[in-house]
Each structure stands twice: as C-alpha cells, then as structure tokens.
Write an enzyme that holds these catalytic residues in place. Structure first.
Site, PDB file in Angstrom:
ATOM      1  N   ASN A  46       1.030  -1.368   0.067  1.00 18.97           N
ATOM      2  CA  ASN A  46       0.120   0.070   0.279  1.00 18.97           C
ATOM      3  C   ASN A  46       0.801   1.335  -0.079  1.00 18.97           C
ATOM      4  O   ASN A  46       1.915   1.214   0.749  1.00 18.97           O
ATOM      5  CB  ASN A  46      -1.002  -0.052   1.176  1.00 18.97           C
ATOM      6  CG  ASN A  46      -0.374  -0.099   2.478  1.00 18.97           C
ATOM      7  OD1 ASN A  46       0.591  -0.631   2.784  1.00 18.97           O
ATOM      8  ND2 ASN A  46      -0.841   0.542   3.564  1.00 18.97           N
ATOM      9  N   VAL A  47       0.537   2.322  -0.781  1.00 21.38           N
ATOM     10  CA  VAL A  47       1.075   3.469  -0.859  1.00 21.38           C
ATOM     11  C   VAL A  47       0.212   4.397  -0.599  1.00 21.38           C
ATOM     12  O   VAL A  47      -1.015   4.739  -1.399  1.00 21.38           O
ATOM     13  CB  VAL A  47       1.713   3.621  -2.389  1.00 21.38           C
ATOM     14  CG1 VAL A  47       2.261   4.950  -2.367  1.00 21.38           C
ATOM     15  CG2 VAL A  47       2.787   2.522  -2.501  1.00 21.38           C
ATOM     16  N   GLU A  48       0.240   5.304   0.505  1.00 25.30           N
ATOM     17  CA  GLU A  48      -0.693   6.399   1.014  1.00 25.30           C
ATOM     18  C   GLU A  48      -0.327   7.767   0.490  1.00 25.30           C
ATOM     19  O   GLU A  48       0.706   7.725  -0.285  1.00 25.30           O
ATOM     20  CB  GLU A  48      -0.793   6.399   2.421  1.00 25.30           C
ATOM     21  CG  GLU A  48      -1.485   4.800   3.005  1.00 25.30           C
ATOM     22  CD  GLU A  48      -1.687   4.653   4.429  1.00 25.30           C
ATOM     23  OE1 GLU A  48      -1.020   5.733   5.107  1.00 25.30           O
ATOM     24  OE2 GLU A  48      -2.189   3.921   4.935  1.00 25.30           O
ATOM     25  N   CYS A  57      -4.076   0.868  -2.586  1.00 24.16           N
ATOM     26  CA  CYS A  57      -3.960  -0.375  -1.978  1.00 24.16           C
ATOM     27  C   CYS A  57      -2.849  -1.401  -2.527  1.00 24.16           C
ATOM     28  O   CYS A  57      -2.602  -1.260  -3.546  1.00 24.16           O
ATOM     29  CB  CYS A  57      -5.381  -1.272  -1.888  1.00 24.16           C
ATOM     30  SG  CYS A  57      -6.576  -0.369  -1.031  1.00 24.16           S
ATOM     31  N   GLU A  59      -3.156  -4.372  -3.094  1.00 24.49           N
ATOM     32  CA  GLU A  59      -3.571  -5.152  -4.434  1.00 24.49           C
ATOM     33  C   GLU A  59      -3.327  -4.462  -5.625  1.00 24.49           C
ATOM     34  O   GLU A  59      -2.997  -5.087  -6.746  1.00 24.49           O
ATOM     35  CB  GLU A  59      -5.140  -5.671  -4.244  1.00 24.49           C
ATOM     36  CG  GLU A  59      -5.169  -6.463  -2.939  1.00 24.49           C
ATOM     37  CD  GLU A  59      -5.726  -5.765  -1.768  1.00 24.49           C
ATOM     38  OE1 GLU A  59      -4.988  -4.700  -1.550  1.00 24.49           O
ATOM     39  OE2 GLU A  59      -6.335  -6.263  -0.788  1.00 24.49           O
ATOM     40  N   CYS A  94     -10.321  -4.800   0.307  1.00 31.12           N
ATOM     41  CA  CYS A  94     -11.512  -4.192   0.348  1.00 31.12           C
ATOM     42  C   CYS A  94     -12.203  -4.310  -0.921  1.00 31.12           C
ATOM     43  O   CYS A  94     -12.059  -5.166  -1.911  1.00 31.12           O
ATOM     44  CB  CYS A  94     -10.918  -2.724   0.532  1.00 31.12           C
ATOM     45  SG  CYS A  94     -10.258  -1.886  -1.238  1.00 31.12           S
ATOM     46  N   CYS A  97     -10.815  -3.578  -4.290  1.00 30.90           N
ATOM     47  CA  CYS A  97      -9.657  -4.396  -4.755  1.00 30.90           C
ATOM     48  C   CYS A  97     -10.264  -5.954  -4.994  1.00 30.90           C
ATOM     49  O   CYS A  97      -9.590  -6.523  -5.887  1.00 30.90           O
ATOM     50  CB  CYS A  97      -8.676  -4.679  -3.608  1.00 30.90           C
ATOM     51  SG  CYS A  97      -7.604  -3.135  -3.110  1.00 30.90           S
TER      52      CYS A  97
HETATM   53  N1  THU Z   1      -5.459  -1.405   2.140  1.00 28.04           N
HETATM   54  C1  THU Z   1      -4.895  -2.171   1.306  1.00 28.04           C
HETATM   55  O1  THU Z   1      -3.938  -2.044   1.065  1.00 28.04           O
HETATM   56  N2  THU Z   1      -5.727  -3.102   0.824  1.00 28.04           N
HETATM   57  C2  THU Z   1      -7.191  -3.389   1.331  1.00 28.04           C
HETATM   58  O2  THU Z   1      -7.689  -4.131   0.595  1.00 28.04           O
HETATM   59  C3  THU Z   1      -7.447  -2.592   2.336  1.00 28.04           C
HETATM   60  C4  THU Z   1      -6.752  -1.436   2.781  1.00 28.04           C
HETATM   61  C5  THU Z   1      -4.606  -0.192   2.879  1.00 28.04           C
HETATM   62  C6  THU Z   1      -4.963   0.939   2.422  1.00 28.04           C
HETATM   63  C7  THU Z   1      -4.582   1.900   3.660  1.00 28.04           C
HETATM   64  O3  THU Z   1      -3.163   2.498   3.316  1.00 28.04           O
HETATM   65  C8  THU Z   1      -4.435   0.886   4.837  1.00 28.04           C
HETATM   66  O4  THU Z   1      -4.692  -0.416   4.167  1.00 28.04           O
HETATM   67  C9  THU Z   1      -5.632   1.362   5.744  1.00 28.04           C
HETATM   68  O5  THU Z   1      -6.923   1.402   5.085  1.00 28.04           O
END
Ligand code: THU
Length: 134
Positions: A46-48, A57, A59, A94, A97
């Site tokens: 994940n990259v915010e 996400c 995925e 999620c 994804c």
């Molecule tokens: N996140 C994912 O990388 N994949 C998912 O399917 C659910 C959420 C990440 C996004 C965010 O950086 C962190 O989890 C919290 O929501």
C-alpha cells in the site's frame, strides 16, 4: 488446485512486500502477493498520500506488477496486513480491490483470508465483469 499452492511461500512474499509499505497516515502496512498462471509471483504494497483518498492499496500495486511483468491470470492471492510493528496476518481485500482481483483472476481466483481460502465467486457474488460488456 488449493493443495498445489504453496500458501506459506506466497505469504512470505506478501510479508516482504508489506515491509515496503508507505503508510505514514494509517500506519497499517499491507503486502499482497499473487501466483500467476505461468508460475510467476507478483507483489505490491500500500502507498498512502497526504490527500488520503488517493491511497493505493497493496492489491493495486500487485495488479500493476502483474501487467508490468508480462500479464497472465492470477490464480492465488494473499494479503498480509497489520499495524506497524505487529506481525502481519491474512487481511481482507477491500471492495474496490475485490473488483480489481476479479478482473485479473475471475471467479475461480483463490484468496487467502482470515477465515480460510475463498474463491472470488464467494468474495464477490454476482460480480460485474468483462462478460457483461458487449
Ligand atoms: N489497504 C490495502 O492496501 N488493501 C486493502 O484491501 C484494504 C486497505 C490499505 C489502504 C490503507 O493504506 C490502509 O490499508 C488502511 O486502510
């Protein structure tokens, strides 16, 4: 099919990927790893973003890696996730994804979840996909 998949190896790749996560806001690290139908293993983290809604996400990164390295179909996926400093455990993709995974692997794609291995048909029943389009 499930018994031919080395879930432990796939989880190890996902844990490695989670270590590269850029998650300064949620501090929730996610690594995704996928087995491709030609035997390749692809991964992502994940990259915010300071503009929170732009977060990518894990995925997403994994699907990008799939296409970047030659395409193909995903047959098995695991997402290992957890708060910074904790041991990652199988997470839950999620909704967005699930749609991405459905596109890349279809209903038969196997996903490692906290409740055990599930197919995309179970995780996204009645999915919208390419077959709906003319
Ligand atoms: N996140 C994912 O990388 N994949 C998912 O399917 C659910 C959420 C990440 C996004 C965010 O950086 C962190 O989890 C919290 O929501």
């Amino acid at each position: 099919m499930t018994e031919e998949i080395d879930w432990a190896a796939l989880r190890a790749v996902a844990v490695d990927a989670a270590a590269g996560a850029y998650a300064p806001y949620s501090r929730y690290r996610v690594g995704a790893a996928g087995l491709v139908d030609d035997g390749r293993v692809v991964s992502g983290c994940n990259v915010e973003n300071a503009s929170y809604g732009l977060t990518l996400c894990a995925e997403c990164g994994m699907v990008s890696d799939l296409h970047r390295t030659g395409g193909g179909r995903l047959v098995a996926v695991t997402c290992m996730a957890g708060p910074e400093g904790a041991q990652p455990a199988p997470g839950s993709p999620c909704g967005r994804c699930r749609q991405l995974l459905f596109e890349a692997g279809g209903g038969a794609l196997l996903v490692d979840t906290a409740e055990g291995v599930r197919s995309m048909d179970e995780l996204l029943p009645g999915a919208f996909g390419p077959s709906w389009l003319p």
